[in-house]
Motif scaffolding. Structure first.
Motif, mmCIF file in Angstrom:
data_model
loop_
_atom_site.group_PDB
_atom_site.id
_atom_site.type_symbol
_atom_site.label_atom_id
_atom_site.label_comp_id
_atom_site.label_asym_id
_atom_site.label_seq_id
_atom_site.Cartn_x
_atom_site.Cartn_y
_atom_site.Cartn_z
ATOM 1 N N GLU A 1 24.665 27.976 -20.549
ATOM 2 C CA GLU A 1 25.128 29.253 -20.959
ATOM 3 C C GLU A 1 24.622 30.298 -20.076
ATOM 4 O O GLU A 1 23.599 30.253 -18.995
ATOM 5 C CB GLU A 1 24.389 29.783 -22.177
ATOM 6 C CG GLU A 1 24.934 28.900 -23.415
ATOM 7 C CD GLU A 1 24.435 29.291 -24.811
ATOM 8 O OE1 GLU A 1 25.028 29.759 -25.799
ATOM 9 O OE2 GLU A 1 23.152 29.622 -25.069
ATOM 10 N N THR B 1 29.326 30.996 -23.022
ATOM 11 C CA THR B 1 28.330 30.449 -23.876
ATOM 12 C C THR B 1 28.608 29.124 -23.851
ATOM 13 O O THR B 1 29.279 28.286 -23.188
ATOM 14 C CB THR B 1 28.977 30.734 -25.304
ATOM 15 O OG1 THR B 1 30.456 30.280 -25.733
ATOM 16 C CG2 THR B 1 28.875 32.266 -25.646
ATOM 17 N N GLU C 1 14.008 26.641 -20.865
ATOM 18 C CA GLU C 1 13.187 26.386 -22.110
ATOM 19 C C GLU C 1 12.847 25.376 -22.746
ATOM 20 O O GLU C 1 12.510 25.152 -23.872
ATOM 21 C CB GLU C 1 13.953 27.472 -23.054
ATOM 22 C CG GLU C 1 14.035 28.840 -22.670
ATOM 23 C CD GLU C 1 14.713 30.158 -23.725
ATOM 24 O OE1 GLU C 1 15.000 29.407 -24.776
ATOM 25 O OE2 GLU C 1 14.799 31.017 -23.357
ATOM 26 N N SER D 1 15.627 22.167 -25.687
ATOM 27 C CA SER D 1 15.831 23.698 -26.190
ATOM 28 C C SER D 1 17.316 23.568 -26.675
ATOM 29 O O SER D 1 18.128 22.680 -26.578
ATOM 30 C CB SER D 1 15.880 24.517 -24.752
ATOM 31 O OG SER D 1 16.721 24.295 -23.794
ATOM 32 N N LYS D 2 17.357 24.663 -27.708
ATOM 33 C CA LYS D 2 18.859 24.651 -28.457
ATOM 34 C C LYS D 2 19.438 26.214 -28.002
ATOM 35 O O LYS D 2 18.865 27.186 -27.943
ATOM 36 C CB LYS D 2 18.426 24.674 -29.948
ATOM 37 C CG LYS D 2 17.837 23.353 -30.494
ATOM 38 C CD LYS D 2 17.438 23.422 -31.767
ATOM 39 C CE LYS D 2 16.684 22.146 -32.113
ATOM 40 N NZ LYS D 2 16.402 22.260 -33.692
ATOM 41 N N PRO D 3 20.742 26.134 -28.196
ATOM 42 C CA PRO D 3 21.378 27.453 -28.314
ATOM 43 C C PRO D 3 21.065 28.278 -29.440
ATOM 44 O O PRO D 3 20.570 27.541 -30.474
ATOM 45 C CB PRO D 3 22.803 27.103 -28.235
ATOM 46 C CG PRO D 3 23.128 25.707 -27.807
ATOM 47 C CD PRO D 3 21.750 25.117 -28.414
ATOM 48 N N LYS D 4 21.092 29.692 -29.496
ATOM 49 C CA LYS D 4 20.625 30.455 -30.379
ATOM 50 C C LYS D 4 21.656 30.102 -31.819
ATOM 51 O O LYS D 4 22.652 29.835 -31.509
ATOM 52 C CB LYS D 4 20.877 31.885 -30.162
ATOM 53 C CG LYS D 4 20.287 33.044 -31.040
ATOM 54 C CD LYS D 4 20.582 34.289 -30.631
ATOM 55 C CE LYS D 4 19.985 35.387 -31.649
ATOM 56 N NZ LYS D 4 20.151 36.739 -31.116
ATOM 57 N N ASN D 5 20.800 30.128 -32.808
ATOM 58 C CA ASN D 5 21.701 29.652 -34.073
ATOM 59 C C ASN D 5 22.346 28.394 -34.034
ATOM 60 O O ASN D 5 23.237 28.229 -34.732
ATOM 61 C CB ASN D 5 22.753 30.942 -34.402
ATOM 62 C CG ASN D 5 22.256 32.426 -34.521
ATOM 63 O OD1 ASN D 5 21.102 32.451 -35.042
ATOM 64 N ND2 ASN D 5 22.730 33.394 -34.084
ATOM 65 N N SER D 6 21.822 27.359 -33.558
ATOM 66 C CA SER D 6 22.289 26.074 -33.472
ATOM 67 C C SER D 6 21.178 25.257 -33.878
ATOM 68 O O SER D 6 19.904 25.244 -33.742
ATOM 69 C CB SER D 6 22.835 25.598 -32.189
ATOM 70 O OG SER D 6 23.039 24.268 -32.053
#
Length: 397
Positions: A237, A247, A272, A276-281
């Motif tokens: 991203e 995104t 991160e 690590s994950k995308p936001k809201n996932s």
């Protein structure tokens, strides 16, 4: 989790084009701050890679810029970024490949164009180039928009750098499409404001990276053995506050198109943590990208692994291969120790007592002994070696 393999970090892996890796550990490409003027390898470069020939089953040599205006992206005053834009660089490339391969592991050359990040152009009095001419508030030098003819030339330059990698004895190349360099700049809606075949829609923003992939493939088919490895590195991203370049939903579409070109691997550049994950996932980046890969395109993830336990967790639950960055700066024999059943002896942080063992280049030693570590991700224990800083390269900083 989506991946959940039963593989061990010590297992071999056969890639799409039949290259065999001796284990699942990769040494991440990291600038060595060791190059001479115009990107030529130095004795420090060769010593650094020779010391890490057993750090991983596949060692990816740092980013080498493929066009004269593609770099250097290194900090002014420090030893330069390495280059592969001319046949004059072949001797140094051969030495790097030989140093990496001396114990039987695979050597990959990361090929790169810095675009707007080529600060060396600005220092020498030339504007850096980019997809679009615009003011970047984080740059203190001008940026010029590339012409169509220049774009076509850079695509060809990636091909010629691939030819040089083949001639130099590398086992493969990694196309650097991450970390805000030129390929990412073209894919980003923030930095690509063009309205021609190279920008506008998502499809057109894919055009330049896909053209580079196709040219690299063409040259490899013409000059390399069938086992030659080709990978693509991508930042999943580009989101900085309210500024969104793309995104993961968009970058997975690009990767799906790259997979059609039958590369050996996709390399996710994460910042991160490997989980690590995308936001809201609820899914990790690795899990999202695994969904668009075919069975023969392997996944490499990188970020935050400094121990055998973390490496094994990454392989078991997230990825086919795990790339180690700072861990191999601290521990040059990272994979060797694991393969010999001595993973518990891996060093996890730098110290005055282990600084010589780490065999950093003088440029890296100076960078990591600064209080700001030159903007590089800090080494665990780095505060303990700040007294070794001499300031010999700090004339511009």
């Amino acid at each position: 989790m989506f991946f959940m393999s039963k593989n061990l970090v010590t297992d071999t892996l056969t890639l799409r084009h039949r290259a065999i890796l001796s284990n699942r550990i990769v040494m991440s490409p990291m600038q060595t701050l060791s190059g001479k003027r115009n990107g030529f390898a130095s004795a420090d470069t060769i010593a650094y890679y020779a010391a890490r020939s057993q750090a991983a089953g596949m060692i990816i040599a740092e980013y080498h810029y493929v066009s004269p205006n593609g770099g250097p992206c290194s900090t002014p005053g420090y030893p330069e970024q390495l280059a592969a834009y001319s046949d004059e660089h072949l001797d140094g490339l051969r030495q790097v490949a030989k140093a990496i391969k001396k114990d039987g592991n695979k050597a990959i050359l990361q090929i790169h164009h810095g675009g707007r990040a080529a600060i060396g152009q600005a220092v020498s009095g030339s504007p850096a180039v980019a997809p679009s001419q615009m003011d970047f508030d984080f740059l203190n030098y001008p940026v010029r928009e590339l012409t169509n003819e220049e774009i076509e030339a850079i695509i060809a330059d990636f091909g010629q750098a691939t030819r040089r990698a083949i001639e130099a004895g590398f086992d493969g190349v990694e196309i650097h499409g991450a970390n805000h360099y030129l390929l990412q700049q073209f894919f980003s809606s923030y930095s690509n404001r063009r309205n021609d075949q190279w920008g506008g829609s998502l499809e057109k923003r894919m055009a330049f990276p896909l053209a580079v992939v196709k040219e690299v493939k063409r040259i490899a088919k013409a000059f390399a053995k069938k086992e030659f490895i080709i990978g693509y590195r991508i930042s999943p991203e580009e989101i900085h506050g309210e500024t969104i370049g793309y995104t993961y939903q968009e970058s997975t579409q690009l990767v799906a198109r790259i997979v059609e070109q039958e590369l050996d691997y996709i390399h996710l550049s994460l910042f991160e943590g490997y989980h690590s994950k995308p936001k809201n996932s609820d899914l990790s980046y690795a899990e999202h990208f695994k969904k668009v890969l075919d069975e023969q395109t392997k996944l490499i993830i990188v970020c935050g692994v400094t121990s055998q336990e973390q490496a094994q967790d990454a392989i078991a639950n997230y990825s086919d291969l795990i790339a180690i960055g700072r861990g191999t700066l601290i521990e040059p024999q990272f994979a060797k120790k694991i393969m010999e059943g001595k993973g518990e002896t891996i060093l996890h942080q730098i110290s005055p007592e282990t600084l010589a063992y780490a065999q950093l280049t003088p440029g890296l030693k100076e960078a990591f002994t600064r209080e700001d570590h030159l903007g590089l991700p800090p080494l665990p224990g780095g505060e303990s070696i700040q007294s070794f800083h001499t300031g010999q390269f700090d004339m511009f900083n």
